[in-house]
Structure formats: structure tokens, C-alpha cells
Design a protein around this motif. Structure first.
Motif, short mmCIF file in Angstrom:
data_model
loop_
_atom_site.label_atom_id
_atom_site.label_comp_id
_atom_site.label_asym_id
_atom_site.label_seq_id
_atom_site.Cartn_x
_atom_site.Cartn_y
_atom_site.Cartn_z
N LYS A 43 0.83 -1.21 0.00
CA LYS A 43 0.00 0.00 0.00
C LYS A 43 0.86 1.26 0.00
O LYS A 43 0.60 2.22 -0.73
CB LYS A 43 -0.94 -0.02 1.21
CG LYS A 43 -1.92 1.12 1.23
CD LYS A 43 -2.87 1.01 2.41
CE LYS A 43 -3.83 2.20 2.40
NZ LYS A 43 -4.78 2.15 3.50
N ILE A 46 2.50 1.70 -3.45
CA ILE A 46 1.55 2.20 -4.45
C ILE A 46 1.39 3.71 -4.31
O ILE A 46 1.45 4.45 -5.30
CB ILE A 46 0.18 1.48 -4.33
CG1 ILE A 46 0.33 0.02 -4.77
CG2 ILE A 46 -0.89 2.19 -5.16
CD1 ILE A 46 -0.89 -0.85 -4.48
N TYR A 49 4.74 5.33 -5.37
CA TYR A 49 4.91 5.22 -6.82
C TYR A 49 4.04 6.25 -7.54
O TYR A 49 4.50 6.93 -8.46
CB TYR A 49 4.57 3.81 -7.30
CG TYR A 49 4.60 3.68 -8.81
CD1 TYR A 49 5.80 3.46 -9.48
CD2 TYR A 49 3.44 3.79 -9.55
CE1 TYR A 49 5.84 3.37 -10.86
CE2 TYR A 49 3.47 3.70 -10.94
CZ TYR A 49 4.66 3.49 -11.59
OH TYR A 49 4.69 3.39 -12.96
N ASN A 50 2.79 6.37 -7.13
CA ASN A 50 1.90 7.32 -7.80
C ASN A 50 2.33 8.77 -7.58
O ASN A 50 2.22 9.61 -8.48
CB ASN A 50 0.45 7.09 -7.39
CG ASN A 50 -0.14 5.88 -8.09
OD1 ASN A 50 0.21 5.55 -9.22
ND2 ASN A 50 -1.03 5.19 -7.41
N GLU A 62 -2.00 2.17 -10.28
CA GLU A 62 -1.92 1.23 -9.17
C GLU A 62 -1.49 -0.15 -9.67
O GLU A 62 -0.71 -0.85 -9.02
CB GLU A 62 -3.27 1.13 -8.45
CG GLU A 62 -3.23 0.22 -7.25
CD GLU A 62 -4.54 0.18 -6.48
OE1 GLU A 62 -4.84 -0.89 -5.93
OE2 GLU A 62 -5.23 1.22 -6.42
N ALA A 65 2.23 -0.22 -10.26
CA ALA A 65 2.90 -0.26 -8.95
C ALA A 65 2.85 -1.67 -8.37
O ALA A 65 3.85 -2.16 -7.82
CB ALA A 65 2.27 0.75 -8.01
N ARG A 66 1.71 -2.34 -8.50
CA ARG A 66 1.58 -3.71 -8.00
C ARG A 66 2.53 -4.65 -8.74
O ARG A 66 3.18 -5.51 -8.13
CB ARG A 66 0.15 -4.22 -8.15
CG ARG A 66 -0.80 -3.65 -7.15
CD ARG A 66 -2.23 -4.21 -7.37
NE ARG A 66 -3.17 -3.58 -6.48
CZ ARG A 66 -3.34 -3.94 -5.21
NH1 ARG A 66 -2.65 -4.93 -4.71
NH2 ARG A 66 -4.23 -3.31 -4.46
N TYR A 69 6.05 -4.00 -7.54
CA TYR A 69 6.21 -4.51 -6.17
C TYR A 69 6.36 -6.03 -6.17
O TYR A 69 7.24 -6.58 -5.50
CB TYR A 69 5.03 -4.09 -5.29
CG TYR A 69 5.28 -4.32 -3.83
CD1 TYR A 69 5.97 -3.37 -3.08
CD2 TYR A 69 4.84 -5.47 -3.20
CE1 TYR A 69 6.22 -3.58 -1.73
CE2 TYR A 69 5.07 -5.69 -1.85
CZ TYR A 69 5.77 -4.74 -1.11
OH TYR A 69 6.01 -4.95 0.22
#
Length: 176
Positions: A43, A46, A49-50, A62, A65-66, A69
Motif C-alpha cells: 500500500k 503504491i 509510486y503514484n 496502481e 505499482a503492484r 512490487y
């Protein structure tokens, strides 16, 4: 690849014109090792990253980013982030890559300026899929002899050790 194996497959590695951005280089400059990602929760990454994407002018995602990760959690870097030389190495490599990228962009700009002066440039630019980046490269690759054939609507075909010029479709080509 030694600090973030596989990251190239997830981030756009293309470069824009002179002074342009590189998402890969900007990302690696910020995060430089998977450990810097996995120290955060999913979390938190994310969100981070944003914010990073917004700051650098990239689309926020998102899902991206996932993906990053997951790659970071499963990745096996071969350089230890705890060693001070690791961060220094990454910073020096990034600096060198940005310099090379800028030099390549300057060369391409000069090639574009030269190519635009040639009468063949407009013919090549009319080809489907040929833009400002590919046109000067094609002109440089084909050379003067190839441009003569190109002006008459002849095709170049790879045959044997070099290019052969011909006219016609793939099934029925008259080679010159």
C-alpha cells in the motif's frame, strides 16, 4: 539488472528527443534497488509510486505499482544494497546512461536536420510507419544508390549478403 532484475520489462525504455525523459532511468534514480521498494508495504509503495509518477509527469497506475512490487518481492538482486558502493555504482551508471542518451539524441537531431534537406526525405516520410526518428536512419542505411531506386518506387529486399533492389509484390519481384 544487478539491483533490479527484470525491471526493464515493466518500464518503458524508450527515450524522447533531446532533453527528454526516460521512465526507466527516472525510476532507477529514485528507487535504485529492490530493497528500497520492499522496505515499504504494498500500500505504501503504491502511494509512493503514484506520487513519483505525478512528480515526473508519468501516468499514475496502481496496477503498474503492484507489478513492480511483485517483481521486487520475487527478484533476487546480486548487489547488496547495504554496501555504500552499490548506491554509488548505480548513480554513476545512471549518469553515464543519461550522457549517452543525450549524445544519441543530439546525433539524431543532426541526422534529422541533414535528412530533411534531401529531396528523398519526403518520399521516405510518406511510407507507413516511418516518422522523424526512422526516416534519417533509413536514409543513412540505404545510402545514395538506394535512394535512386526509392525515388522510382522500387523496393529493397534483403537477399544474400546485401540489399537487392526490385519492384513487385512478395511473390513476383523483379530484381535489379
Amino acid at each position: 539488472e544487478r539491483t533490479m532484475p527484470g525491471i526493464v520489462t515493466l518500464l518503458d525504455t524508450s527515450h524522447t528527443a533531446l532533453g527528454g525523459k526516460s521512465k526507466l532511468l527516472d525510476f532507477v534514480e529514485t528507487y535504485w534497488h529492490y530493497d528500497n521498494i520492499t522496505r515499504m508495504s504494498l500500500k505504501a509503495f503504491i502511494t509512493h509510486y503514484n506520487k513519483w509518477a505525478r512528480k515526473y509527469g508519468y501516468p499514475q497506475s496502481e496496477a503498474k505499482a503492484r507489478e513492480i512490487y511483485t517483481l521486487a518481492v520475487n527478484g533476487v538482486p546480486t548487489l547488496d544494497s547495504a554496501r555504500p558502493s552499490c548506491k554509488l555504482l548505480m548513480k554513476r551508471a545512471l549518469h553515464a546512461l543519461r550522457e549517452i542518451s543525450d549524445d544519441a539524441a543530439q546525433i539524431l537531431l543532426a541526422m534529422q536536420e541533414l535528412a530533411q534537406q534531401l529531396p528523398e526525405y519526403s518520399v521516405i516520410r510518406e511510407m507507413q510507419g516511418v516518422g522523424d526518428v526512422l526516416a534519417p536512419r533509413l536514409i543513412a542505411e540505404i545510402g545514395d544508390e538506394g535512394l535512386v531506386f526509392l525515388q522510382f518506387g522500387l523496393d529493397t529486399v534483403q537477399k544474400g549478403g546485401g540489399l537487392t533492389f526490385g519492384v513487385g509484390d512478395e511473390k513476383n519481384i523483379l530484381f535489379i
